[in-house]
Enzyme design. Structure first.
Site, mmCIF file in Angstrom:
data_model
loop_
_atom_site.group_PDB
_atom_site.id
_atom_site.type_symbol
_atom_site.label_atom_id
_atom_site.label_comp_id
_atom_site.label_asym_id
_atom_site.label_seq_id
_atom_site.Cartn_x
_atom_site.Cartn_y
_atom_site.Cartn_z
ATOM 1 C CG ASN A 63 -0.371 0.681 2.423
ATOM 2 O OD1 ASN A 63 -0.417 1.909 2.538
ATOM 3 N ND2 ASN A 63 0.224 -0.106 3.324
ATOM 4 C CG PHE A 87 -0.223 9.256 7.243
ATOM 5 C CD1 PHE A 87 -0.099 7.907 7.479
ATOM 6 C CD2 PHE A 87 0.700 10.114 7.833
ATOM 7 C CE1 PHE A 87 0.912 7.398 8.280
ATOM 8 C CE2 PHE A 87 1.722 9.616 8.643
ATOM 9 C CZ PHE A 87 1.837 8.253 8.863
ATOM 10 C CB SER A 89 3.911 5.637 7.258
ATOM 11 O OG SER A 89 3.404 5.526 5.933
ATOM 12 C CB THR A 93 4.195 10.499 5.035
ATOM 13 O OG1 THR A 93 2.814 10.145 5.109
ATOM 14 C CG2 THR A 93 4.340 11.996 5.264
ATOM 15 C CG ASN A 113 4.487 1.225 9.539
ATOM 16 O OD1 ASN A 113 3.755 0.760 8.676
ATOM 17 N ND2 ASN A 113 4.265 2.404 10.105
#
Length: 339
Positions: free
Chosen positions: A108, A112, A172, A175, A243
Site C-alpha cells: 500500500n 495517511f 510509514s 509520507t 510497520n
C-alpha cells in the site's frame, strides 16, 4: 464461516474498494452487534493497562474510527485506529493498494488518507466500545519535517482524553521524509517534546495515557540500538515493531511486486520478529514491545511473544483469513504463556 463466503466477492474487487465496502458495512450494521470484547479469559498488564488478551488490531484498517463497535465484536483485546493527522487529507493517488495473494501480502501507498483528527474524535465519542483503544497519530504530508513535532502535538492534545494509549507513527514509508524522524537527533527532539506534553496533559486531565512509538522493520542494528536508547532516555511507555517494509524480498517476481509503497503480510514476518528480538535484548524489559508484521496464523503470534513481544497486532492476516484468525491467535497465545 461468513467470511469464508464473503472473501471471494471481496477479493474480486479492487483492494481499496473492498476495504471501503467492508468498513462501510461494519460502520452501518455494527450497531446490531453486541459491543463487548468476547475473549477475555487471560488478561495481560502492559503499559499500566489491563488488556483482555494478547491480540489486537493494528492501525491502518480503521483510519477514522468508523467501525470501532463492529471490530470490537471480533474478540480483539485492543483496537488501534488511525493513523490520523491534524487536517484531513486525501492521501496518494489511486490505485494505491495491491494484493499479492500467492505470498499473502499487500503493498500500500495510501499516504495517511484520513478525515482529520476532529472527525476521528467525534467517531470515538459516538462509539459504545469501552475497551482498550489506541489512537495512532501522524503528520500532514505538507508539513515540513522540521515542523513535524507541531503536528504530533496537535494530535496528542486532541486524542489524549479519548485514548487508552497513543501511538506515534514515524515509520510509514508513504509520507515523504517521515522516516527521517527515526534518526538520532530528530527522534531525540520529537520524543522530548512529546514526553513534555504528555506530562502536562496528565496533570491537566488527571489521567496518565501511555505513549508508544511505532518503528520500521528496515533498520540496521545500530539504528535499533539508538532507538532503544532514546525510548529509555525519554521514558516512552512502549514500542510497536514494526510497520511495513520497503523490501521486496519474496515478491519480486509476483504481479504488483514492484509497486511503490509498504509491503505487509507474510514477507515481513521475519523482519519484524528480528527487530522484536533486538529490542527485547536491548530494552531488557524496561518497556514493553507490541509485535506486528506477518501474523498470518496462530503460530506467528506465538513466535512474536517468544521473541519478546508483550502483545501482538493483526492487519494483513485479518484481511486474508478473516475474524476467525483472532480467536485462533487468542487461544494459541493463551496456551503459550505462563498461567
Amino acid at each position: 464461516m461468513l467470511y469464508k463466503f464473503a472473501r471471494p466477492f471481496l477479493f474480486s474487487l479492487d483492494p481499496e474498494t473492498a476495504h471501503t465496502l467492508a468498513l462501510w458495512s461494519m460502520s452501518h450494521f455494527g450497531g446490531f452487534i453486541r459491543c463487548n470484547p468476547m475473549l477475555t479469559d487471560k488478561p495481560v498488564q502492559v503499559m499500566g493497562l489491563e488488556f483482555p488478551n494478547h491480540i489486537g488490531l493494528a492501525a491502518g484498517l480503521d483510519k477514522n474510527g468508523e467501525a470501532i463497535d463492529a471490530l470490537a465484536s471480533f474478540g480483539f483485546g485492543h483496537i488501534e485506529i488511525g493513523t490520523v493527522t491534524p487536517r484531513p487529507q486525501p492521501g496518494n493517488p489511486r490505485p494505491r493498494m495491491f494484493r499479492i495473494p500467492k505470498q499473502q501480502a499487500i503493498i500500500n501507498r495510501m499516504g495517511f488518507n484520513n478525515h482529520g483528527v476532529d472527525n476521528l474524535v467525534a467517531n470515538v465519542k459516538a462509539a459504545r466500545y469501552r475497551g482498550i483503544l489506541g489512537i495512532n497519530i501522524g503528520k500532514n504530508f505538507d508539513t515540513p519535517i522540521d515542523k513535524a513535532a507541531d503536528d504530533y502535538l496537535i494530535c496528542l492534545d486532541k486524542v489524549y482524553p479519548h485514548a487508552s494509549y497513543v501511538t506515534v507513527n514515524i515509520s510509514s514509508p508513504n509520507t515523504k521524509n517521515l522516516r527521517q524522524l527515526q534518526g538520532e537527533s530528530e527522534l531525540d527532539a520529537l520524543l522530548g517534546a512529546l514526553k513534555s506534553r504528555q506530562t502536562a496533559l496528565a496533570d491537566q486531565h488527571g489521567r496518565y495515557v501511555p505513549v508508544a512509538l511505532k518503528i520500521a522493520p528496515d533498520l540496521d542494528e545500530a539504528q535499533v540500538t539508538n532507538i532503544a536508547d532514546a525510548l529509555r532516555r525519554h521514558r516512552i511507555d512502549g514500542v510497536i515493531a514494526t510497520n511495513t517494509t520497503l523490501s521486496r524480498e519474496g515478491v519480486e517476481k509476483e504481479k504488483h511486486g514492484g509497486e511503490t509503497g509498504g509491503l505487509s503480510g507474510l514477507p515481513v514476518r521475519e523482519k519484524s520478529t528480528t527487530v522484536i528480538r533486538q529490542l527485547s535484548r536491548l530494552l531488557a524489559g524496561e518497556l514493553p514491545i507490541i509485535g506486528v508484521g506477518g501474523v498470518m496464523e496462530p503460530e506467528d503470534a506465538v513466535e512474536k511473544l517468544q521473541a519478546g513481544a508483550a502483545l501482538v497486532q493483526l492487519y494483513t492476516g485479518f484481511i486474508y483469513s478473516g475474524p476467525g484468525l483472532v480467536k485462533e491467535c487468542v487461544a494459541a497465545t493463551r496456551e503459550a504463556t505462563p498461567a
